[in-house]
Scaffold this active site. Structure first.
Site, PDB file in Angstrom:
ATOM      1  CG  ASP A  28      34.936 -12.012 -12.406  1.00 47.24           C
ATOM      2  OD1 ASP A  28      34.470 -10.437 -12.325  1.00 47.24           O
ATOM      3  OD2 ASP A  28      34.286 -12.380 -13.019  1.00 47.24           O
ATOM      4  CE  LYS A  33      36.111  -8.921 -16.755  1.00 52.77           C
ATOM      5  NZ  LYS A  33      34.651  -8.536 -16.187  1.00 52.77           N
ATOM      6  CB  THR A  80      21.933  -4.749 -13.192  1.00 53.72           C
ATOM      7  OG1 THR A  80      22.885  -3.591 -13.177  1.00 53.72           O
ATOM      8  CG2 THR A  80      22.568  -5.295 -11.787  1.00 53.72           C
ATOM      9  CB  CYS A 256      25.775   4.396 -17.261  1.00 56.85           C
ATOM     10  SG  CYS A 256      27.011   3.519 -16.185  1.00 56.85           S
ATOM     11  NE  ARG A 327      30.264  -3.214 -20.571  1.00 61.07           N
ATOM     12  CZ  ARG A 327      30.218  -2.808 -19.169  1.00 61.07           C
ATOM     13  NH1 ARG A 327      29.610  -3.196 -18.368  1.00 61.07           N
ATOM     14  NH2 ARG A 327      30.944  -1.744 -18.864  1.00 61.07           N
TER      15      ARG A 327
END
Length: 415
Positions: A28, A33, A80, A256, A327
């Site tokens: 990553d 992280k 994405t 999503c 988000r």
């Protein structure tokens, strides 16, 4: 093997493969992280520190792409999102191609798990072939296996017991992808082709979006009729077939439901096929925070005050209960609208330590009686358990409950 992108979907997958006995490179670009994995500190609600520590010998946190030169399988789990114009932003996927392609070994298995518009995985195959000099489907296997993860799921659905779709570039690619995920998932479902796996994932979330938008309309009608909307949904849910309960709220967030339906629309536009239902439902969920703000302004006006100058506490900033992820959170859009109306906005959220909206920090307050009593009104946006178990909203003159989960009356009003 390697998992490229160790966010909400990548880290649980990496831990799952490590627990199955594989050595897993966790690649990553986010150094924080990678440092957290190295120190055994989880940054996700679905992976514990204990799980990271238990699999530490099998997890190789890395930011250096050269760690990919020795792997035999790569699973791509990069984000994405949508562009500012509402189009799919696939830059991260093709950036990974630039990283993986030159280091791809003959006989390797590459799986794209990121949610994408149909046709993206086939485009990825071409790019990887160009960069590696290998033939996709012959010299290396390529498949799409869309993620199905629900952060902080309380119903017991995990990586292990959630069925996994796999569609390959060739039948042999499908088999290879299915064998890989069979190591961590109890039920792997091979599908006929790449595009089936791609579209199925996007359609799953589009189904939810359309039904959530429908509940918004139902909630608005029920409010005018004086009927509790959740009672209606509970009653309908007693039907043992043909109905799936969705709940109205202040909007949807995450990567999503708030994003994926636009992947279908972007492809449909190129074919000349119209998707008016999807477009209308998307517009409905995106403007829901504006509905919340208007409702709040009307309630304040009915009490003889104005939104401008009012002290408003947004209760919950994350996009769903049990996570700290903001988000596309509807709370952010609500804050924007309230600020535009010159309200003085603060927030409280036990899982979001700081919040910045459009470059401006939002003041954070603790969820305690003294803090709550200083506000003119509260807006319940995210019903975290830590908040719901301490019902302090009665310390303020008014609560706008966007989920209809607090008994109405005594200053509590449902959206």
């Amino acid at each position: 093997m390697a998992v490229v992108g160790v966010g909400y979907t990548g880290l649980p997958l990496a831990v799952g493969f490590a627990a199955a006995g594989l050595t897993v490179v966790c690649l990553d670009s986010d150094a924080e992280k990678i440092a957290a994995i190295a120190e055994g500190r989880s940054y996700l609600p679905d992976v514990s520190d204990a799980e990271l520590s238990a699999n530490a010998e099998k997890l190789i946190p890395a930011t250096d792409p050269e760690t990919l030169t020795s792997v035999e399988a790569v699973v791509i789990c990069v984000p994405t999102p949508l562009t500012g114009a509402g189009e799919p932003d696939l830059a991260a996927v093709f950036a990974v191609a630039e990283t993986v392609g030159p280091r791809l070994r003959r006989g390797s298995v590459v799986v794209l798990q990121s949610t994408v518009p149909p046709g993206t995985t086939a485009d990825l195959a071409k790019r990887l072939a160009e960069l590696s000099g290998l033939c996709a489907g012959v010299d290396f296997h390529l498949a799409h296996a869309p993620e199905r993860i629900d952060p902080a799921n309380k119903a017991g659905w995990t990586l292990a017991n959630t069925p996994k779709l796999v569609g390959g570039l060739t039948p042999a690619c499908t088999v290879a992808g299915a064998e890989l995920f069979g190591l961590v998932t109890e039920r792997v479902i091979p599908v006929s082709r790449l595009e089936v796996a791609e579209i199925a994932k996007v359609f799953e979330n589009t189904f939810r979006m359309v039904n959530i938008a429908l509940t918004y309309e139902l909630a608005d009608l029920c409010r005018e009729l004086g009927v509790p909307v959740n009672d209606v949904i509970d009653a309908a849910a007693t039907k043992p077939y043909g109905f799936l309960a969705h709940r109205p709220g202040p909007g949807v967030g995450g990567e999503c439901i708030a994003v994926d339906p636009m992947f279908l629309r972007s492809v449909a536009e190129g074919t000349g096929v119209g998707l008016p239902m999807i477009s209308q439902a998307y517009q409905r969920i995106r403007t829901r925070p504006e509905t919340v703000a208007k409702r709040l302004a009307d309630l304040l006006r009915a009490r003889g005050t104005d939104l401008a100058g009012s002290q408003v506490l947004v209760v919950g900033a994350a996009y769903k209960a049990g996570v700290g992820d903001t988000r596309n959170a509807p709370a952010l859009d609500l804050i924007r609208v309230l600020r535009a109306g010159h309200a003085k906005v603060s927030y409280t959220d036990p899982m979001v330590p700081n919040l910045v909206v459009d470059g401006e920090a939002v003041p954070r307050v603790e969820w305690d009686r003294e803090s709550v009593s200083a506000f003119d009104c509260l807006v319940l946006m995210t019903p975290h358990e830590q908040i719901m178990s301490r019902p302090l909203w009665y310390a303020a003159p008014m609560l706008l409950d966007c989920w209809s989960v607090v008994n109405a009356g005594d200053g509590v009003v449902h959206l």
